[in-house]
Design a protein around this motif. Structure first.
Motif, PDB file in Angstrom:
ATOM      1  N   GLU A  16      83.781 -59.798   8.075  1.00 52.51           N
ATOM      2  CA  GLU A  16      82.474 -59.448   7.965  1.00 52.51           C
ATOM      3  C   GLU A  16      82.085 -60.660   8.826  1.00 52.51           C
ATOM      4  OE1 GLU A  16      79.917 -58.576   5.034  1.00 52.51           O
ATOM      5  OE2 GLU A  16      80.824 -56.147   5.344  1.00 52.51           O
ATOM      6  N   VAL A  17      82.678 -62.369   8.516  1.00 52.19           N
ATOM      7  CA  VAL A  17      82.599 -62.866   8.817  1.00 52.19           C
ATOM      8  C   VAL A  17      83.391 -64.458   9.440  1.00 52.19           C
ATOM      9  CG1 VAL A  17      82.308 -65.780   7.796  1.00 52.19           C
ATOM     10  CG2 VAL A  17      82.163 -64.118   6.250  1.00 52.19           C
ATOM     11  N   LYS A  18      83.843 -63.357  10.854  1.00 57.28           N
ATOM     12  CA  LYS A  18      84.862 -63.428  12.130  1.00 57.28           C
ATOM     13  C   LYS A  18      84.379 -64.184  12.680  1.00 57.28           C
ATOM     14  CE  LYS A  18      88.810 -60.859  11.436  1.00 57.28           C
ATOM     15  NZ  LYS A  18      89.862 -59.190  12.469  1.00 57.28           N
ATOM     16  N   PRO A  19      84.495 -64.971  12.830  1.00 56.46           N
ATOM     17  CA  PRO A  19      83.233 -65.276  13.960  1.00 56.46           C
ATOM     18  C   PRO A  19      83.462 -65.206  15.480  1.00 56.46           C
ATOM     19  CG  PRO A  19      85.229 -67.046  13.963  1.00 56.46           C
ATOM     20  CD  PRO A  19      85.114 -65.909  12.784  1.00 56.46           C
ATOM     21  N   SER A  20      82.308 -64.391  15.882  1.00 54.58           N
ATOM     22  CA  SER A  20      81.979 -63.968  17.013  1.00 54.58           C
ATOM     23  C   SER A  20      81.363 -63.878  18.367  1.00 54.58           C
ATOM     24  CB  SER A  20      81.189 -62.080  16.532  1.00 54.58           C
ATOM     25  OG  SER A  20      79.920 -62.905  16.190  1.00 54.58           O
ATOM     26  N   LYS A  21      81.550 -63.748  18.939  1.00 60.28           N
ATOM     27  CA  LYS A  21      81.149 -64.309  20.827  1.00 60.28           C
ATOM     28  C   LYS A  21      79.641 -64.627  20.431  1.00 60.28           C
ATOM     29  CE  LYS A  21      81.526 -62.862  25.411  1.00 60.28           C
ATOM     30  NZ  LYS A  21      81.273 -62.084  26.355  1.00 60.28           N
ATOM     31  N   PRO A  22      79.105 -65.647  20.965  1.00 61.28           N
ATOM     32  CA  PRO A  22      77.574 -66.120  20.777  1.00 61.28           C
ATOM     33  C   PRO A  22      77.243 -65.690  21.164  1.00 61.28           C
ATOM     34  CG  PRO A  22      78.435 -67.526  22.060  1.00 61.28           C
ATOM     35  CD  PRO A  22      79.960 -66.899  21.592  1.00 61.28           C
ATOM     36  N   LYS A  23      75.715 -64.324  20.502  1.00 62.59           N
ATOM     37  CA  LYS A  23      75.135 -64.232  21.864  1.00 62.59           C
ATOM     38  C   LYS A  23      74.172 -65.108  22.304  1.00 62.59           C
ATOM     39  CE  LYS A  23      75.310 -59.599  17.546  1.00 62.59           C
ATOM     40  NZ  LYS A  23      74.785 -58.867  17.219  1.00 62.59           N
ATOM     41  N   ARG A  24      73.399 -64.173  23.937  1.00 58.49           N
ATOM     42  CA  ARG A  24      72.920 -64.850  24.267  1.00 58.49           C
ATOM     43  C   ARG A  24      71.342 -64.243  23.887  1.00 58.49           C
ATOM     44  NH1 ARG A  24      74.889 -66.171  29.946  1.00 58.49           N
ATOM     45  NH2 ARG A  24      77.115 -66.266  29.186  1.00 58.49           N
ATOM     46  N   ASN A  25      70.422 -65.041  24.419  1.00 60.11           N
ATOM     47  CA  ASN A  25      68.950 -64.626  23.674  1.00 60.11           C
ATOM     48  C   ASN A  25      68.058 -64.114  25.035  1.00 60.11           C
ATOM     49  OD1 ASN A  25      66.417 -64.549  22.307  1.00 60.11           O
ATOM     50  ND2 ASN A  25      66.216 -66.507  21.813  1.00 60.11           N
ATOM     51  N   TYR A  26      68.390 -63.245  25.043  1.00 58.96           N
ATOM     52  CA  TYR A  26      67.411 -63.039  26.945  1.00 58.96           C
ATOM     53  C   TYR A  26      66.154 -62.310  26.584  1.00 58.96           C
ATOM     54  CZ  TYR A  26      72.199 -61.189  28.002  1.00 58.96           C
ATOM     55  OH  TYR A  26      73.599 -61.363  28.502  1.00 58.96           O
ATOM     56  N   SER A  27      65.856 -62.607  25.885  1.00 57.86           N
ATOM     57  CA  SER A  27      64.405 -62.651  25.351  1.00 57.86           C
ATOM     58  C   SER A  27      63.654 -64.061  25.789  1.00 57.86           C
ATOM     59  CB  SER A  27      63.700 -61.842  23.774  1.00 57.86           C
ATOM     60  OG  SER A  27      63.776 -62.502  23.252  1.00 57.86           O
ATOM     61  N   LEU A  28      64.203 -64.494  24.901  1.00 64.07           N
ATOM     62  CA  LEU A  28      63.685 -66.150  25.796  1.00 64.07           C
ATOM     63  C   LEU A  28      63.995 -66.361  27.203  1.00 64.07           C
ATOM     64  CD1 LEU A  28      63.160 -69.220  25.405  1.00 64.07           C
ATOM     65  CD2 LEU A  28      65.161 -69.765  24.702  1.00 64.07           C
ATOM     66  N   TRP A  29      65.803 -65.496  27.825  1.00 63.65           N
ATOM     67  CA  TRP A  29      65.336 -66.153  29.100  1.00 63.65           C
ATOM     68  C   TRP A  29      64.393 -65.024  30.272  1.00 63.65           C
ATOM     69  CZ3 TRP A  29      67.516 -68.521  32.965  1.00 63.65           C
ATOM     70  CH2 TRP A  29      67.463 -67.350  33.901  1.00 63.65           C
ATOM     71  N   TYR A  30      63.723 -63.969  29.659  1.00 61.47           N
ATOM     72  CA  TYR A  30      62.806 -63.048  30.155  1.00 61.47           C
ATOM     73  C   TYR A  30      61.578 -63.291  29.978  1.00 61.47           C
ATOM     74  CZ  TYR A  30      65.959 -59.335  30.554  1.00 61.47           C
ATOM     75  OH  TYR A  30      67.063 -58.143  30.338  1.00 61.47           O
ATOM     76  N   PHE A  31      61.111 -64.365  28.985  1.00 60.57           N
ATOM     77  CA  PHE A  31      59.778 -65.318  28.519  1.00 60.57           C
ATOM     78  C   PHE A  31      59.803 -66.500  29.712  1.00 60.57           C
ATOM     79  CE2 PHE A  31      57.248 -68.139  26.518  1.00 60.57           C
ATOM     80  CZ  PHE A  31      56.066 -67.847  26.774  1.00 60.57           C
ATOM     81  N   ILE A  32      60.539 -67.208  29.687  1.00 61.09           N
ATOM     82  CA  ILE A  32      60.821 -67.922  30.604  1.00 61.09           C
ATOM     83  C   ILE A  32      60.721 -67.377  31.787  1.00 61.09           C
ATOM     84  CG2 ILE A  32      62.555 -70.411  31.869  1.00 61.09           C
ATOM     85  CD1 ILE A  32      63.299 -70.438  28.628  1.00 61.09           C
ATOM     86  N   SER A  33      61.538 -66.875  32.777  1.00 60.56           N
ATOM     87  CA  SER A  33      61.852 -66.418  33.883  1.00 60.56           C
ATOM     88  C   SER A  33      60.066 -65.569  34.538  1.00 60.56           C
ATOM     89  CB  SER A  33      62.687 -65.521  34.666  1.00 60.56           C
ATOM     90  OG  SER A  33      62.672 -64.317  33.601  1.00 60.56           O
ATOM     91  N   GLY A  34      58.986 -65.653  33.943  1.00 62.77           N
ATOM     92  CA  GLY A  34      58.012 -64.640  33.485  1.00 62.77           C
ATOM     93  C   GLY A  34      57.036 -65.565  33.876  1.00 62.77           C
ATOM     94  N   GLY A  35      57.394 -66.702  33.091  1.00 63.71           N
ATOM     95  CA  GLY A  35      56.187 -67.483  32.938  1.00 63.71           C
ATOM     96  C   GLY A  35      56.397 -68.598  34.534  1.00 63.71           C
ATOM     97  N   LEU A  36      57.795 -68.545  35.509  1.00 59.80           N
ATOM     98  CA  LEU A  36      57.844 -69.166  36.406  1.00 59.80           C
ATOM     99  C   LEU A  36      57.447 -68.675  37.317  1.00 59.80           C
ATOM    100  CD1 LEU A  36      61.439 -70.601  35.883  1.00 59.80           C
ATOM    101  CD2 LEU A  36      59.447 -71.552  35.793  1.00 59.80           C
ATOM    102  N   VAL A  37      57.417 -67.425  37.477  1.00 56.83           N
ATOM    103  CA  VAL A  37      57.274 -65.622  38.220  1.00 56.83           C
ATOM    104  C   VAL A  37      55.636 -66.654  38.369  1.00 56.83           C
ATOM    105  CG1 VAL A  37      56.955 -63.565  38.941  1.00 56.83           C
ATOM    106  CG2 VAL A  37      59.055 -64.595  38.770  1.00 56.83           C
ATOM    107  N   ALA A  38      54.326 -65.866  37.308  1.00 57.40           N
ATOM    108  CA  ALA A  38      53.700 -66.342  37.643  1.00 57.40           C
ATOM    109  C   ALA A  38      52.511 -67.760  37.642  1.00 57.40           C
ATOM    110  CB  ALA A  38      52.747 -66.013  35.435  1.00 57.40           C
ATOM    111  N   ALA A  39      53.488 -68.187  37.871  1.00 53.80           N
ATOM    112  CA  ALA A  39      53.061 -69.868  38.400  1.00 53.80           C
ATOM    113  C   ALA A  39      53.041 -70.256  39.486  1.00 53.80           C
ATOM    114  CB  ALA A  39      53.637 -70.768  37.902  1.00 53.80           C
ATOM    115  N   SER A  40      53.785 -69.249  39.928  1.00 57.96           N
ATOM    116  CA  SER A  40      54.557 -69.699  41.535  1.00 57.96           C
ATOM    117  C   SER A  40      53.308 -68.662  42.234  1.00 57.96           C
ATOM    118  CB  SER A  40      55.578 -69.189  41.612  1.00 57.96           C
ATOM    119  OG  SER A  40      56.798 -69.550  41.424  1.00 57.96           O
ATOM    120  N   VAL A  41      52.963 -67.015  41.710  1.00 60.23           N
ATOM    121  CA  VAL A  41      51.787 -66.216  42.335  1.00 60.23           C
ATOM    122  C   VAL A  41      50.427 -67.341  41.988  1.00 60.23           C
ATOM    123  CG1 VAL A  41      50.148 -64.399  41.988  1.00 60.23           C
ATOM    124  CG2 VAL A  41      53.128 -63.991  42.091  1.00 60.23           C
TER     125      VAL A  41
END
Length: 110
Positions: free
Chosen positions: A37-62
Motif C-alpha cells: 500500500e505504501v509503494k510510491p505511485s505516479k502523482p495524480k494530477r489535480n484536474y479540478s484545479l485545472w478546470y477551475f483555472i481554465s474556466g476563470g480564464l475563459v470567463a475573464a476573456s468573454v
C-alpha cells in the motif's frame, strides 16, 4: 457484600495463550500488506484545479470582449458623428445658444 479487590491474589499469569511465534508472524504479515500500500505511485494530477483555472480564464476573456466591444460586427459609432446628429436634432434656438456659449468660452479662446 463489599469485598476489596486485591491484585496480589490474581498473580501474574496470563489468561490467554498464543501459539509459539504468533506475534512475529503477525508482524511480518502486517509489514507485507503495508509495503504494497505504501509503494510510491505516479502523482495524480489535480484536474479540478485545472478546470477551475481554465474556466476563470475563459470567463475573464468573454468579459473583456463585452466590456471593450471587440466583438466583430458590433462597431461603436464615431463620437463626432454622434455629436453632429445630436446637434442637428436640436431646435434652432438651442443650436444658437450652444454656439454662443461655445464662442464665449473663456478656456477655448485663449
Amino acid at each position: 457484600m463489599k469485598k476489596e479487590f486485591d491484585f496480589n491474589r490474581i498473580g501474574k499469569r496470563m489468561p490467554y495463550t498464543t501459539p509459539e511465534g504468533f506475534l512475529d508472524n503477525l508482524e511480518k504479515q502486517v509489514w507485507e500488506q503495508v509495503k504494497d500500500e505504501v509503494k510510491p505511485s505516479k502523482p495524480k494530477r489535480n484536474y479540478s484545479l485545472w478546470y477551475f483555472i481554465s474556466g476563470g480564464l475563459v470567463a475573464a476573456s468573454v468579459t473583456l470582449l463585452l466590456v471593450f466591444n471587440i466583438l466583430p460586427g458590433h462597431q461603436k459609432p464615431d463620437d463626432f458623428e454622434a455629436f453632429e446628429q445630436a446637434f442637428s436634432n436640436l431646435s434652432h434656438a438651442d443650436q444658437d445658444y450652444l454656439l454662443t456659449v461655445y464662442q464665449d468660452d473663456l478656456f477655448m479662446n485663449q
